[in-house]
Enzyme design. Structure first.
Site, mmCIF file in Angstrom:
data_model
loop_
_atom_site.group_PDB
_atom_site.id
_atom_site.type_symbol
_atom_site.label_atom_id
_atom_site.label_comp_id
_atom_site.label_asym_id
_atom_site.label_seq_id
_atom_site.Cartn_x
_atom_site.Cartn_y
_atom_site.Cartn_z
ATOM 1 N N TRP A 215 0.874 -1.180 0.000
ATOM 2 C CA TRP A 215 0.000 0.000 0.000
ATOM 3 C C TRP A 215 0.918 1.239 0.000
ATOM 4 O O TRP A 215 1.786 1.350 0.882
ATOM 5 C CB TRP A 215 -0.846 -0.052 1.275
ATOM 6 C CG TRP A 215 -1.836 1.043 1.463
ATOM 7 C CD1 TRP A 215 -2.733 1.518 0.550
ATOM 8 C CD2 TRP A 215 -2.061 1.779 2.677
ATOM 9 N NE1 TRP A 215 -3.505 2.501 1.123
ATOM 10 C CE2 TRP A 215 -3.106 2.684 2.426
ATOM 11 C CE3 TRP A 215 -1.486 1.761 3.949
ATOM 12 C CZ2 TRP A 215 -3.588 3.564 3.389
ATOM 13 C CZ3 TRP A 215 -1.969 2.632 4.911
ATOM 14 C CH2 TRP A 215 -3.009 3.516 4.633
ATOM 15 N N ASP B 221 -0.524 -5.645 9.817
ATOM 16 C CA ASP B 221 -1.492 -4.637 9.407
ATOM 17 C C ASP B 221 -2.765 -5.392 9.012
ATOM 18 O O ASP B 221 -2.787 -6.104 8.011
ATOM 19 C CB ASP B 221 -0.921 -3.859 8.216
ATOM 20 C CG ASP B 221 -1.834 -2.717 7.788
ATOM 21 O OD1 ASP B 221 -2.946 -2.607 8.342
ATOM 22 O OD2 ASP B 221 -1.436 -1.932 6.896
ATOM 23 N N LYS C 268 -13.020 -1.093 6.514
ATOM 24 C CA LYS C 268 -13.617 -1.920 5.448
ATOM 25 C C LYS C 268 -14.603 -2.935 6.005
ATOM 26 O O LYS C 268 -15.654 -3.157 5.430
ATOM 27 C CB LYS C 268 -12.539 -2.700 4.701
ATOM 28 C CG LYS C 268 -11.195 -2.041 4.637
ATOM 29 C CD LYS C 268 -11.077 -1.102 3.493
ATOM 30 C CE LYS C 268 -9.710 -0.476 3.493
ATOM 31 N NZ LYS C 268 -9.489 0.463 2.440
HETATM 32 C C1 LMR Z 1 -6.918 1.763 -0.561
HETATM 33 O O1 LMR Z 1 -5.790 1.240 -0.593
HETATM 34 O O2 LMR Z 1 -7.555 2.062 -1.577
HETATM 35 C C2 LMR Z 1 -7.559 2.033 0.767
HETATM 36 O O3 LMR Z 1 -6.823 1.481 1.792
HETATM 37 C C3 LMR Z 1 -7.906 3.457 0.947
HETATM 38 C C4 LMR Z 1 -6.759 4.304 1.372
HETATM 39 O O4 LMR Z 1 -6.867 4.948 2.414
HETATM 40 O O5 LMR Z 1 -5.733 4.348 0.688
#
Ligand code: LMR
Length: 410
Positions: A135, A216, A254
């Protein structure tokens, strides 16, 4: 006229929220948002979970309903129930009282607490190892606190599968006591999780090098529909890494669909109950200095869902509704691409799980999807499968088919 801050560099818009802004501004009649990971119903609309709706009603009808400040540590029924749901009601860490938990601003806030905690109290390493890819925000969360980041092997592009060999090698070659961030389930962005056998190898390799793990957990129950299954790796980690502190960053964005309410928790599982009060006192100063005390509303709603038996049951059904709808769209997309004989193999779409599919589309193909077809996904080819539904999946498959064929003509 130049001033003291005239030299500050302008940064590009955030990859995800920038994408959202472009989608909103797009005035084409047909457009599809596969960007930010937020669940959508079969009509592409945000979904307030029935369990959450009922909890909100109960909360507001409660004669003691108010908006008073919470204690610094958070809403106690929420913090307790959050720990139980992630670690398991029968968790030895809970029974042996070797857990320190505070409420946080969802998963990102919990990661931020983790970053501050490591920076201030973990002298063995200043480097946090992140999966490649991960991420995008993970990098900023740690780097803005002054920690360093590095990556470990995760995704093998050629086979669209886990690079277990590279993963284990990177755990082995990282300096003893490094920090490793692990996605508890529904890996973001790839949707690819290690199997239980692979997890066992990964966790044992981490143990051997005395690394400090951060789990996480942003998708418990959302990935498979089962809270137990999606917490398996983390709970196995608590067993295998018994002599190591383990950090858990828990989000309820989520899995209860309360994205904007920022409900989450930071947990530190310790090998023993020693020094817990001191650790808690330090965490409370983090909260007090940044938020004073955490936001109450979402935590009260989630506590109601978790602790009211009928609502808990409804929530488990809601998790199944969400995970099954997403899985159905994975199948629909894959089947349509197969039917179109789109060049390539698309089975990975159905083998991945959770909110996302790492489609394997290139940056150029993603750019063409957006410019030519108004289909939006992140530049790394990550699609939020929740954005697909019966009305748009065929359109998206046709668009993917077009960009894949047009690239092969280049
Ligand atoms: C995502 O990766 O789309 C979600 O976790 C939203 C975010 O806050 O980035």
């Amino acid at each position: 006229m130049p001033h003291l801050f005239s030299n500050i560099e302008q940064l590009p818009p955030d990859a995800l929220f920038g994408l959202k802004a472009r989608y909103v501004a797009d005035d084409r009649a047909t457009k599809v948002d596969l960007g930010i990971g937020a669940y959508r119903d079969e009509n592409g609309k945000p979904w307030v979970l029935p369990s959450v709706k009922r909890a909100e009603k109960l909360l507001q009808e409660d004669p003691s309903y108010n908006h008073e400040y919470l204690p610094i540590q958070g809403f106690a029924p929420f913090v307790t129930a959050a720990a139980q749901v992630i670690l398991g009601e029968d968790s030895p860490a809970i029974a042996e009282k070797r857990l320190v938990s505070v409420q946080s601003l969802s998963g990102t806030g919990a990661l931020h607490v983790a970053a501050k905690f490591i920076k201030k109290f973990y002298s063995k390493s200043e480097t946090v190892y992140l999966s490649k890819p991960t991420w995008a925000n993970h990098f900023q969360v740690f780097e803005t606190i002054g920690l360093k980041t590095a990556t470990y092997a995760y995704w093998k592009d050629e086979t669209k599968s886990l690079d277990l060999e590279g993963y284990l090698r990177d755990i082995e070659s990282a300096p003893e006591g490094s920090v490793f961030l692990l996605h508890a389930c529904a890996h973001n962005p790839t949707g690819l999780d290690p199997t239980p056998e692979e997890w066992t190898q990964i966790l044992n390799a981490i143990k051997k090098k005395n690394h400090l793990p951060i789990f996480d957990s942003a998708y418990q129950g959302f990935a498979s529909g089962s809270l137990e299954k999606d917490a398996w790796a983390l709970r196995e980690g608590v067993k295998i890494l018994k002599e190591t502190p383990i950090i858990v960053c828990q989000s309820f964005a989520k899995n209860v669909g309360m994205y904007g309410e920022r409900v989450g928790a930071f947990h530190l599982v310790l090998p023993t109950d020693e020094n817990k009060a001191a650790i808690l006192s330090q965490l409370q100063v983090f909260t007090r200095s940044e938020l004073s005390n955490p936001p109450a509303y979402g935590a009260k709603v989630v506590a109601k869902v978790l602790t009211t038996p009928e609502l808990r049951k409804q929530w488990q059904d809601d998790l199944i509704t969400m995970s099954q709808r997403i899985h159905k769209q994975r199948l629909a997309l894959r089947d349509r691409l197969v039917k179109l004989q789109t060049p390539g193999n698309w089975d990975h779409i159905v083998n991945q799980q959770g909110m996302f599919s790492f489609t394997g589309l290139s940056k150029e193909q993603v750019a063409r999807l957006e410019s030519k077809h108004a289909v939006y996904m992140t530049a790394n080819g990550r699609a939020s499968v929740a954005g697909l539904n019966e009305h748009n999946v065929e359109y998206v498959a046709n668009a993917i088919d077009e960009v894949v064929r047009s690239a092969s003509k280049l």
